[in-house]
Design a protein around this motif. Structure first.
Motif, PDB file in Angstrom:
ATOM      1  N   GLY A 151      31.963   1.864  57.830  1.00 40.07           N
ATOM      2  CA  GLY A 151      32.638   0.824  58.693  1.00 40.07           C
ATOM      3  C   GLY A 151      33.707   0.096  58.059  1.00 40.07           C
ATOM      4  N   VAL A 152      33.985   0.173  56.815  1.00 42.97           N
ATOM      5  CA  VAL A 152      34.985  -0.504  55.981  1.00 42.97           C
ATOM      6  C   VAL A 152      36.261  -0.266  57.010  1.00 42.97           C
ATOM      7  CG1 VAL A 152      36.335  -0.874  53.890  1.00 42.97           C
ATOM      8  CG2 VAL A 152      33.740  -0.751  53.829  1.00 42.97           C
ATOM      9  N   ARG A 153      37.175  -1.247  56.995  1.00 42.69           N
ATOM     10  CA  ARG A 153      38.375  -1.304  57.978  1.00 42.69           C
ATOM     11  C   ARG A 153      39.606  -1.340  56.915  1.00 42.69           C
ATOM     12  NH1 ARG A 153      36.672  -5.185  62.593  1.00 42.69           N
ATOM     13  NH2 ARG A 153      35.155  -5.699  60.652  1.00 42.69           N
TER      14      ARG A 153
ATOM     15  N   THR B  65      27.857 -15.230  55.408  1.00 41.46           N
ATOM     16  CA  THR B  65      28.070 -13.687  55.652  1.00 41.46           C
ATOM     17  C   THR B  65      28.805 -13.260  56.868  1.00 41.46           C
ATOM     18  OG1 THR B  65      25.704 -13.667  56.498  1.00 41.46           O
ATOM     19  CG2 THR B  65      25.814 -13.250  54.050  1.00 41.46           C
ATOM     20  N   GLY B  66      28.865 -14.116  57.772  1.00 41.76           N
ATOM     21  CA  GLY B  66      29.671 -13.582  58.763  1.00 41.76           C
ATOM     22  C   GLY B  66      31.228 -13.861  58.649  1.00 41.76           C
ATOM     23  N   GLY B  67      31.774 -14.420  57.542  1.00 40.94           N
ATOM     24  CA  GLY B  67      33.199 -14.443  57.254  1.00 40.94           C
ATOM     25  C   GLY B  67      33.872 -13.209  57.168  1.00 40.94           C
TER      26      GLY B  67
ATOM     27  N   ARG C 125      29.400  -3.846  53.204  1.00 42.05           N
ATOM     28  CA  ARG C 125      29.044  -3.323  54.604  1.00 42.05           C
ATOM     29  C   ARG C 125      27.605  -3.119  54.555  1.00 42.05           C
ATOM     30  NH1 ARG C 125      29.145  -4.125  58.753  1.00 42.05           N
ATOM     31  NH2 ARG C 125      29.136  -1.857  59.709  1.00 42.05           N
ATOM     32  N   GLN C 126      26.946  -2.241  53.666  1.00 46.34           N
ATOM     33  CA  GLN C 126      25.712  -1.782  53.751  1.00 46.34           C
ATOM     34  C   GLN C 126      24.779  -2.985  53.298  1.00 46.34           C
ATOM     35  OE1 GLN C 126      24.111   1.802  52.062  1.00 46.34           O
ATOM     36  NE2 GLN C 126      25.885   2.108  51.094  1.00 46.34           N
TER      37      GLN C 126
ATOM     38  N   PRO D  42      29.490  -8.186  58.291  1.00 44.79           N
ATOM     39  CA  PRO D  42      30.021  -7.613  59.351  1.00 44.79           C
ATOM     40  C   PRO D  42      31.675  -7.144  59.274  1.00 44.79           C
ATOM     41  CG  PRO D  42      29.465  -9.681  59.938  1.00 44.79           C
ATOM     42  CD  PRO D  42      29.045  -9.320  58.710  1.00 44.79           C
ATOM     43  N   ASN D  43      32.383  -8.066  58.662  1.00 43.88           N
ATOM     44  CA  ASN D  43      33.960  -8.008  58.811  1.00 43.88           C
ATOM     45  C   ASN D  43      34.511  -7.745  57.401  1.00 43.88           C
ATOM     46  OD1 ASN D  43      33.562  -8.980  61.528  1.00 43.88           O
ATOM     47  ND2 ASN D  43      33.018 -11.101  60.709  1.00 43.88           N
TER      48      ASN D  43
END
Length: 524
Positions: A258-260, A317-319, A339-340, A344-345
């Motif tokens: 899920g890395v963008r 961690t939500g940054g 990501r693992q 999340p971002n």
């Protein structure tokens, strides 16, 4: 600053934990014994050095804790003076947390070490016992032995014959070292970095990859000798074919997690949000590459070490996390591990620094600025004594000599007659060493922490405070003698973890790490 109760903090961690920085300002050894899960260890003496990296946005919610509230209140005042807008203190500290029946955990970098054990068990990373590896080496088996720690750690002591290859470099540079009949063994000092390193190569599809079980500690416990002073520090340059293969495989791994990926303009937009939200921008190349040219706004964070100690670099961690290298291999692999770990971002700059340059944008040069916040302002306020002048001053004025560095630095060298007082404890304990109407000379190893401490003493009314310019390092360089050891230290230091562990300490540490994975055995 606002005091908050145990119940309030618990509720915040349960509902908004990813958007809160919980900072424990006790010393490292205190934190190691017990702390609130999810807290980051930033000893008060390191606050001005580290907090801007850990909490880059000053509008973020920060909660500070210690044992009883004394150092936390002082630390909170420092944060507010730095411009942090939402700072709270856990009333009563860890003592109150425990008194009200809440749980603690012990150890340092627990999230990463827990994660390593999870990866070992859930992704079936193969391990080799030290005795078995030693037998392979004796048999002449073709082994590629890679040390995933920092070059400094490798040089200090390593498995005989291994070469330094810090974790983020493995996926980029191991390819041309490996032949079809090679066995690859990754080691660190204990478990986590060898597991993550071997897991990286395994995820990229390399065969015959193992993590050395328990690393150099396991090697020693097996009665085997380590090599010291290795100079095998040069990193092999990957070939174009190897880079292309690594990029294709790293992208596949990262996208599966899920890395963008973002282009230069979107990366600039993310960096532009750093003034209004939490944004971490990490360059995961080597320090030499970073110094030669990096994207403005990016900090140097060696990727393998970041995965091994995420709470040293990311407090919220939500940054948003944006990673870059010179292409995508190192940034993608580092990002995929984050990501693992449930960040999340997570983003990767497509093409990294090369894409930035291709877009006509400038890179900055030079290493990261390691001067602490407020150093220049403090330096302008305090009187500096060069070593020769200080020597004369000591003889005529008989000042109180206060060493504010770590206990290890004090033990390795201090001016005779100095008293050790960690800067973490400066305000509560300085009166035990010096009176306000007497001259004080503040020292440390390199003259940095002593400048900050001297400015604090001036604020406390110690008008005769001065600083030894350049610290004990400059004193030594001028040819003056120093004392060593802990003579004069009145209580056992609790500021640092030991660099070298006894065999019993190694056993306890390794058992603790393995026990972190027990929950994954039962749940898998």
């Amino acid at each position: 600053m606002n005091p908050i109760s145990v119940a309030t903090l618990k509720a915040l961690l349960n509902t908004s934990g990813k958007d809160i920085a919980l900072i424990d300002v006790r010393e490292t050894a205190e934190y190691n014994l017990a702390h609130v899960a999810g807290s980051c260890s930033v000893p008060r003496r390191q606050l001005e050095f580290r907090i801007e990296g850990l909490v880059p946005w000053r509008g973020a919610r920060v909660v500070v804790c210690d044992d009883d509230g004394v150092r936390a209140v002082l630390a909170a005042a420092t944060l507010e003076s730095m411009g942090y807008l939402d700072v709270s203190v856990l009333a009563g500290g860890l003592n109150r947390w425990v008194t009200e029946g809440e749980q603690t955990e012990w150890g340092v970098n627990v999230p990463s070490k827990d994660f390593g054990e999870k990866i070992l068990l859930q992704q079936d990373v193969a391990e080799v016992e030290p005795d078995e590896l030693a037998a392979w080496m004796s048999e002449g088996r073709k082994i590629v032995l890679l040390d995933s720690r920092t070059p400094e750690e490798h040089h200090r002591a390593c498995i005989p014959g291994s070469r330094s290859m810090p974790g983020a470099e493995l996926g980029l540079r191991a390819w041309d070292l490996v032949e079809p009949d090679s066995t690859v063994v990754v080691h660190c000092a204990g478990r986590t970095r060898s597991i993550i390193g071997a897991g990286t190569l395994q995820r990229l599809g390399l065969p015959n990859v193992y993590a050395l079980k328990n690393g150099t500690m396991g090697w020693q416990l097996a009665g085997l000798e380590l090599e010291t002073g290795s100079e095998r520090l040069d990193l092999p340059e990957p070939t174009p074919d190897s880079i292309a293969e690594a990029e294709a495989r790293a992208r596949k791994v990262a996208e599966a997690e899920g890395v963008r990926y973002v282009g230069v303009e979107e990366a600039r937009a993310i960096l532009g949000r750093a003034g209004t939200e939490t944004v971490y921008a990490f360059d995961v190349r080597t320090d030499a590459e970073y110094a030669a040219g990096h994207i403005p706004g990016f900090s140097w964070v060696p990727g393998g070490q970041a995965v091994q100690a995420t709470d040293n670099f990311v407090a919220i961690t939500g940054g948003t996390l944006l990673f870059a290298c010179d292409g995508i291999v190192r940034s993608s692999l580092t990002a995929s591990w984050f990501r693992q770990m449930d960040h999340p971002n997570v983003y990767v700059l497509e093409g990294g620094t090369e894409a930035w340059k291709a877009a006509g944008l400038e890179l900055e040069t030079g290493a990261s600025d390691d001067r602490p916040y407020g150093f220049d302002a403090a330096r302008r306020r305090v009187e500096m004594l060069q070593p020769e002048r200080a020597r004369e001053f000591f003889g005529h004025e008989g000042p109180a000599l206060v060493f504010v560095g770590t206990s290890d630095e004090f033990s390795r060298g201090h001016i005779t007659g100095s008293k050790w007082l960690s800067r973490s404890w400066l305000e509560p304990r300085i009166s035990e060493i010096a009176a306000t109407n007497k001259p004080v000379v503040v020292t440390c190893a390199d003259g940095v922490n002593s400048v900050l401490a001297a400015a604090t003493l001036l604020d406390l009314g110690y008008k005769g405070t001065r600083v030894l310019a350049g610290g004990v390092d400059a004193w030594r360089a001028a040819g003056y003698a120093v004392a060593t050891g802990l003579e004069g230290v009145t209580e056992a230091p609790n500021d640092l973890l030991p660099v070298r562990r006894s065999y019993a300490e190694m056993l306890n540490y390794l058992r603790w790490e393995e026990q972190l994975g027990e929950k994954y055995v039962t749940s898998s």
